[in-house]
Design an enzyme around this catalytic site. Structure first.
Site, PDB file in Angstrom:
ATOM      1  N   GLY A   1       0.838  -1.209   0.000  1.00 29.32           N
ATOM      2  CA  GLY A   1       0.000   0.000   0.000  1.00 29.32           C
ATOM      3  C   GLY A   1       0.865   1.248   0.000  1.00 29.32           C
ATOM      4  O   GLY A   1       1.855   1.310   0.723  1.00 29.32           O
TER       5      GLY A   1
ATOM      6  N   ARG B   1       1.124  -5.376  -5.192  1.00 35.81           N
ATOM      7  CA  ARG B   1       1.360  -6.531  -4.321  1.00 35.81           C
ATOM      8  C   ARG B   1       1.505  -7.712  -5.274  1.00 35.81           C
ATOM      9  O   ARG B   1       0.529  -8.174  -5.842  1.00 35.81           O
ATOM     10  CB  ARG B   1       0.190  -6.714  -3.357  1.00 35.81           C
ATOM     11  CG  ARG B   1       0.059  -5.558  -2.363  1.00 35.81           C
ATOM     12  CD  ARG B   1      -0.970  -5.838  -1.292  1.00 35.81           C
ATOM     13  NE  ARG B   1      -0.924  -4.843  -0.244  1.00 35.81           N
ATOM     14  CZ  ARG B   1      -1.788  -3.839  -0.111  1.00 35.81           C
ATOM     15  NH1 ARG B   1      -2.777  -3.717  -0.955  1.00 35.81           N
ATOM     16  NH2 ARG B   1      -1.675  -2.964   0.876  1.00 35.81           N
TER      17      ARG B   1
ATOM     18  N   ASP C   1       5.455  -4.570   6.005  1.00 35.76           N
ATOM     19  CA  ASP C   1       5.992  -5.895   6.348  1.00 35.76           C
ATOM     20  C   ASP C   1       5.978  -6.871   5.173  1.00 35.76           C
ATOM     21  O   ASP C   1       6.893  -7.693   5.044  1.00 35.76           O
ATOM     22  CB  ASP C   1       5.302  -6.485   7.590  1.00 35.76           C
ATOM     23  CG  ASP C   1       3.799  -6.551   7.442  1.00 35.76           C
ATOM     24  OD1 ASP C   1       3.265  -6.032   6.441  1.00 35.76           O
ATOM     25  OD2 ASP C   1       3.144  -7.134   8.326  1.00 35.76           O
TER      26      ASP C   1
ATOM     27  N   THR D   1       4.370   2.876   5.703  1.00 37.42           N
ATOM     28  CA  THR D   1       2.972   2.421   5.705  1.00 37.42           C
ATOM     29  C   THR D   1       2.190   3.312   6.660  1.00 37.42           C
ATOM     30  O   THR D   1       2.709   3.692   7.714  1.00 37.42           O
ATOM     31  CB  THR D   1       2.820   0.946   6.140  1.00 37.42           C
ATOM     32  OG1 THR D   1       1.455   0.721   6.537  1.00 37.42           O
ATOM     33  CG2 THR D   1       3.707   0.541   7.300  1.00 37.42           C
TER      34      THR D   1
ATOM     35  N   ASP E   1      -0.042   2.367   8.461  1.00 34.36           N
ATOM     36  CA  ASP E   1      -0.482   1.572   9.617  1.00 34.36           C
ATOM     37  C   ASP E   1       0.454   1.701  10.827  1.00 34.36           C
ATOM     38  O   ASP E   1       0.046   1.396  11.951  1.00 34.36           O
ATOM     39  CB  ASP E   1      -0.582   0.082   9.235  1.00 34.36           C
ATOM     40  CG  ASP E   1      -1.520  -0.151   8.059  1.00 34.36           C
ATOM     41  OD1 ASP E   1      -2.396   0.695   7.826  1.00 34.36           O
ATOM     42  OD2 ASP E   1      -1.367  -1.186   7.365  1.00 34.36           O
TER      43      ASP E   1
ATOM     44  N   ASP F   1       2.728  -0.211  11.781  1.00 36.33           N
ATOM     45  CA  ASP F   1       2.674  -1.503  12.473  1.00 36.33           C
ATOM     46  C   ASP F   1       3.935  -2.349  12.280  1.00 36.33           C
ATOM     47  O   ASP F   1       3.875  -3.576  12.351  1.00 36.33           O
ATOM     48  CB  ASP F   1       1.435  -2.287  11.999  1.00 36.33           C
ATOM     49  CG  ASP F   1       1.482  -2.567  10.494  1.00 36.33           C
ATOM     50  OD1 ASP F   1       2.332  -1.981   9.779  1.00 36.33           O
ATOM     51  OD2 ASP F   1       0.678  -3.390  10.025  1.00 36.33           O
TER      52      ASP F   1
ATOM     53  N   ARG G   1      -5.244  -1.886   8.976  1.00 35.50           N
ATOM     54  CA  ARG G   1      -5.171  -3.355   8.824  1.00 35.50           C
ATOM     55  C   ARG G   1      -5.461  -4.023  10.168  1.00 35.50           C
ATOM     56  O   ARG G   1      -6.539  -3.810  10.708  1.00 35.50           O
ATOM     57  CB  ARG G   1      -3.801  -3.766   8.281  1.00 35.50           C
ATOM     58  CG  ARG G   1      -3.835  -5.107   7.562  1.00 35.50           C
ATOM     59  CD  ARG G   1      -2.490  -5.454   6.988  1.00 35.50           C
ATOM     60  NE  ARG G   1      -2.170  -4.673   5.822  1.00 35.50           N
ATOM     61  CZ  ARG G   1      -2.556  -4.985   4.593  1.00 35.50           C
ATOM     62  NH1 ARG G   1      -3.250  -6.059   4.363  1.00 35.50           N
ATOM     63  NH2 ARG G   1      -2.226  -4.221   3.582  1.00 35.50           N
TER      64      ARG G   1
HETATM   65  O1  F6P Z   1      -1.399  -1.297   4.724  1.00 32.74           O
HETATM   66  C1  F6P Z   1      -1.964  -0.100   4.299  1.00 32.74           C
HETATM   67  C2  F6P Z   1      -3.453  -0.259   4.096  1.00 32.74           C
HETATM   68  O2  F6P Z   1      -3.975   1.000   3.692  1.00 32.74           O
HETATM   69  C3  F6P Z   1      -4.236  -0.825   5.291  1.00 32.74           C
HETATM   70  O3  F6P Z   1      -4.503   0.159   6.262  1.00 32.74           O
HETATM   71  C4  F6P Z   1      -5.459  -1.353   4.607  1.00 32.74           C
HETATM   72  O4  F6P Z   1      -6.031  -2.403   5.369  1.00 32.74           O
HETATM   73  C5  F6P Z   1      -4.926  -1.865   3.299  1.00 32.74           C
HETATM   74  O5  F6P Z   1      -3.703  -1.185   3.051  1.00 32.74           O
HETATM   75  C6  F6P Z   1      -5.846  -1.654   2.117  1.00 32.74           C
HETATM   76  O6  F6P Z   1      -5.282  -2.264   1.020  1.00 32.74           O
HETATM   77  P1  F6P Z   1      -5.760  -2.027  -0.497  1.00 32.74           P
HETATM   78  O7  F6P Z   1      -5.178  -0.744  -0.973  1.00 32.74           O
HETATM   79  O8  F6P Z   1      -5.222  -3.196  -1.226  1.00 32.74           O
HETATM   80  O9  F6P Z   1      -7.250  -1.964  -0.477  1.00 32.74           O
END
Ligand code: F6P
Length: 331
Positions: free
Chosen positions: A14, A75, A106, A128, A130, A132, A174
């Site tokens: 992300g 990803r 991560d 990120t 998050d 985290d 997340r």
């Molecule tokens: O890890 C960053 C994040 O924005 C999280 O907070 C969220 O759960 C996820 O990515 C959303 O992913 P995507 O952009 O694939 O919907």
């Protein structure tokens, strides 16, 4: 490690505000350390597909203030396969890349570890919203994302106040509650639900709203971390328990966009700089982390094992800000 003359840089997972500042810092530090810098587009998938762009000091100009990532991100499913990883290594060799700076969270660092096991030195830069990542106090993008969420929730509060309503706002994060708790404290939420704290709906939501109402408040702000449940479900439960009709807002990807703020630009620039200096000084296979304000290098394997816990004192502080019935603050 042999002298490094050429490195690659990629952003993966992300996106987060400040990734461009990190790419810029990597490219400029590389050039100023007598190295060439190749931008790999679309994360690890770009290594597999040989999707790259040459970066120099000028080409990364005017990116410091831009959200998103100029290198695109992805990803990569292919990189999870042995065949995909082998292709990535072939691309590194074909392009003469002696090291890769991988900017992300991560998932990115797990990919980095795989690459390092196949003989390509990697340095990770944590980015990120998050926040985290266990080995670092701070990840690029978190502060800007908090500010974006706060700005949105402040606006919601205006209309909730006028209509004397309850708002349930879902924020990203997340499986972690860092974003929700920081934001919840900063907007003066009536309640904050995070995955790290088991939710007792009656005590943590219903009684909070009731106490706040008895203290004279007529609008209520409930912040829910996506990892703690869905705002829609929480809204329904509030309706079923006390008959209010909460308005639901899922902030979603808006939290990932926007110009990075001062903290994210500055941190990204420092981390990008130190990532390249690690290569220049003959080190690799580490994550650039912040610990108590200083930059440190943590070996990737160790970094991936570290866990980060939500500071529960912040949860108690959020609780201590509530109005209404006097509660004993439990340490
Ligand atoms: O890890 C960053 C994040 O924005 C999280 O907070 C969220 O759960 C996820 O990515 C959303 O992913 P995507 O952009 O694939 O919907």
């Amino acid at each position: 490690m042999e002298k490094i003359n050429r490195i690659g840089v990629l952003t993966s997972g992300g996106d987060s505000p400040g990734m461009n500042a990190a790419v810029r810092a990597v490219a400029r530090t590389a050039v100023n350390s007598d190295m060439e810098c190749i931008g790999i587009r679309r994360g690890f998938q770009g290594l597999i597909n040989s999707d790259f762009v040459k970066l120099d000091s000028v080409s990364v100009g005017h990116t410091l203030s831009r959200g998103g990532t100029i290198l695109y991100t992805a990803r990569s499913e292919d990189f999870l396969t042995e065949k995909g990883r082998k292709k990535a290594v072939t691309t590194c060799k074909m392009l003469g890349l002696q090291g890769i700076v991988a900017i992300g969270g991560d998932g990115t660092f797990r990919g980095a570890l795989e690459l390092s096991r196949l003989g390509i030195p990697v340095v990770g830069v944590p980015a990120t919203i998050d926040n985290d990542i266990g080995c670092t106090n701070y990840t690029i993008g978190f502060d800007t994302a908090c500010n974006t969420a706060i700005e949105c929730i402040d606006k919601l509060r205006d209309t909730m106040q006028s209509h004397e309503r309850c708002s349930v706002v879902e924020v990203m994060g997340r499986n972690a509650g860092f974003l929700a708790l920081y934001v919840g404290i900063a907007v003066g939420a009536t309640a904050v639900l995070v995955p790290e704290h088991p939710v007792d709906f009656q005590k943590d939501v219903v009684e909070r709203i009731q106490d706040s109402r008895l203290a004279g408040n007529t609008h209520f702000m409930i912040v829910v971390a996506e990892g703690a449940g869905s705002a829609v479900d929480i809204g329904k439960k509030i309706h079923d328990s006390i008959g209010m009709e909460p308005r639901i807002t899922v902030l979603g990807h808006i939290q990932r966009g926007g110009a990075p703020n001062a903290r994210d630009r500055e941190t990204a620039t420092r981390m990008g700089y130190y990532a390249v200096r690690a290569f220049a000084e003959g080190r690799g296979n580490c994550i650039i982390a912040t610990q108590e304000g200083s930059i440190v290098e943590i070996p990737i394997e160790e970094a991936l094992q570290r866990k980060k816990h939500l500071q529960m004192d912040r949860y108690r502080i959020m609780e201590a800000m509530q109005v209404g019935r006097v509660r004993h603050i439990e340490e």
